[in-house]
Enzyme design. Structure first.
Site, PDB file in Angstrom:
ATOM      1  N   HIS A 147       1.322  -6.747   5.302  1.00  0.00           N
ATOM      2  CA  HIS A 147       0.431  -5.633   5.610  1.00  0.00           C
ATOM      3  C   HIS A 147       0.049  -5.531   7.088  1.00  0.00           C
ATOM      4  O   HIS A 147       0.079  -4.450   7.651  1.00  0.00           O
ATOM      5  CB  HIS A 147      -0.820  -5.680   4.727  1.00  0.00           C
ATOM      6  CG  HIS A 147      -1.654  -4.445   4.773  1.00  0.00           C
ATOM      7  ND1 HIS A 147      -1.162  -3.202   4.445  1.00  0.00           N
ATOM      8  CD2 HIS A 147      -2.949  -4.252   5.118  1.00  0.00           C
ATOM      9  CE1 HIS A 147      -2.113  -2.308   4.574  1.00  0.00           C
ATOM     10  NE2 HIS A 147      -3.202  -2.906   4.978  1.00  0.00           N
ATOM     11  N   VAL A 148      -0.315  -6.615   7.718  1.00  0.00           N
ATOM     12  CA  VAL A 148      -0.849  -6.575   9.076  1.00  0.00           C
ATOM     13  C   VAL A 148       0.260  -6.489  10.132  1.00  0.00           C
ATOM     14  O   VAL A 148       0.020  -6.044  11.236  1.00  0.00           O
ATOM     15  CB  VAL A 148      -1.762  -7.805   9.329  1.00  0.00           C
ATOM     16  CG1 VAL A 148      -2.224  -7.872  10.765  1.00  0.00           C
ATOM     17  CG2 VAL A 148      -2.944  -7.758   8.389  1.00  0.00           C
ATOM     18  N   HIS A 149       1.473  -6.877   9.816  1.00  0.00           N
ATOM     19  CA  HIS A 149       2.602  -6.835  10.753  1.00  0.00           C
ATOM     20  C   HIS A 149       2.377  -7.732  11.965  1.00  0.00           C
ATOM     21  O   HIS A 149       2.715  -7.377  13.090  1.00  0.00           O
ATOM     22  CB  HIS A 149       2.914  -5.399  11.188  1.00  0.00           C
ATOM     23  CG  HIS A 149       3.232  -4.494  10.053  1.00  0.00           C
ATOM     24  ND1 HIS A 149       4.517  -4.229   9.641  1.00  0.00           N
ATOM     25  CD2 HIS A 149       2.421  -3.800   9.206  1.00  0.00           C
ATOM     26  CE1 HIS A 149       4.498  -3.415   8.607  1.00  0.00           C
ATOM     27  NE2 HIS A 149       3.230  -3.137   8.321  1.00  0.00           N
ATOM     28  N   HIS A 191      -7.675  -4.292  10.002  1.00  0.00           N
ATOM     29  CA  HIS A 191      -7.429  -4.631   8.588  1.00  0.00           C
ATOM     30  C   HIS A 191      -8.450  -5.617   8.030  1.00  0.00           C
ATOM     31  O   HIS A 191      -8.216  -6.210   6.973  1.00  0.00           O
ATOM     32  CB  HIS A 191      -6.019  -5.192   8.432  1.00  0.00           C
ATOM     33  CG  HIS A 191      -4.951  -4.200   8.751  1.00  0.00           C
ATOM     34  ND1 HIS A 191      -4.649  -3.144   7.932  1.00  0.00           N
ATOM     35  CD2 HIS A 191      -4.134  -4.093   9.826  1.00  0.00           C
ATOM     36  CE1 HIS A 191      -3.680  -2.428   8.468  1.00  0.00           C
ATOM     37  NE2 HIS A 191      -3.355  -2.976   9.623  1.00  0.00           N
ATOM     38  N   HIS A 237       0.421  -8.835  -0.809  1.00  0.00           N
ATOM     39  CA  HIS A 237       0.557  -7.904   0.319  1.00  0.00           C
ATOM     40  C   HIS A 237      -0.642  -7.938   1.268  1.00  0.00           C
ATOM     41  O   HIS A 237      -0.495  -8.234   2.447  1.00  0.00           O
ATOM     42  CB  HIS A 237       0.796  -6.474  -0.178  1.00  0.00           C
ATOM     43  CG  HIS A 237       1.137  -5.539   0.934  1.00  0.00           C
ATOM     44  ND1 HIS A 237       2.384  -5.530   1.530  1.00  0.00           N
ATOM     45  CD2 HIS A 237       0.405  -4.610   1.577  1.00  0.00           C
ATOM     46  CE1 HIS A 237       2.392  -4.629   2.498  1.00  0.00           C
ATOM     47  NE2 HIS A 237       1.208  -4.053   2.545  1.00  0.00           N
ATOM     48  N   ASN A 245       0.808  -1.217   0.000  1.00  0.00           N
ATOM     49  CA  ASN A 245       0.000   0.000   0.000  1.00  0.00           C
ATOM     50  C   ASN A 245       0.847   1.275   0.000  1.00  0.00           C
ATOM     51  O   ASN A 245       0.428   2.294  -0.535  1.00  0.00           O
ATOM     52  CB  ASN A 245      -0.979  -0.002   1.175  1.00  0.00           C
ATOM     53  CG  ASN A 245      -0.290  -0.219   2.509  1.00  0.00           C
ATOM     54  OD1 ASN A 245       0.399  -1.234   2.696  1.00  0.00           O
ATOM     55  ND2 ASN A 245      -0.461   0.693   3.433  1.00  0.00           N
TER      56      ASN A 245
END
Length: 151
Positions: free
Chosen positions: A133-135, A106, A96, A10
């Site tokens: 993306h979410v880590h 998310h 991603h 993103n």
């Protein structure tokens, strides 16, 4: 020098309202991936073989068109159809935005892509999907897989 095989996220969309909308300019300038070699028309999605051909890795673009009828969807169909699972036992996909996750902040971000492409991955018997993306670390078996296993 190290080989980096990346896919956009993103932060690479580059939608700056002052400058104008020119997505992925910096990404495409800095990260030249082997998309032509895999028959992809875009640097945002591609595939490659590794481990002497024992694994086929597919890099999907979460932030470019992915719906049925899109270039990425048609490319993915062709790419997956070209994998001989007798010679290539491992099929991995990276993207991603996760299709499934428990992070409330998310939820649903990858849902449209999942709805468009999950059946292709299931029918090709993809072994594992990695997303970012979410880590956070999570493992799951998709509800689609569970329902199909119980038929």
């Amino acid at each position: 020098a190290r080989p980096w095989m990346v896919t956009e996220g993103n932060h690479e969309v580059e939608a700056l309202p002052v400058v104008g909308f020119a997505p992925f300019v910096a990404y495409n300038a800095r990260w030249r991936m082997p998309h032509e070699e895999s028959g992809s028309a875009s640097n945002l999605y591609y595939s490659f073989d590794m481990a002497g051909g024992a694994a086929h890795v597919v890099m999907l673009g979460s932030y470019t068109e992915f719906e049925q009828g899109s270039e990425q969807y048609a490319w993915l169909e062709r790419d997956l159809a070209g994998v001989d699972r007798r010679k290539t036992p491992w099929l991995l996909v990276l993207l991603h935005a996760p299709w499934y996750n428990t992070n409330q902040a998310h939820q649903g971000e990858g849902e449209a892509m999942r709805a468009a492409m999950e059946t292709l991955l299931y029918e090709a018997r993809v072994d594992v999907v990695f997303s970012g993306h979410v880590h956070a670390y999570e493992r799951f078996v998709s509800p689609t897989t569970i329902s199909l296993l119980h038929r």
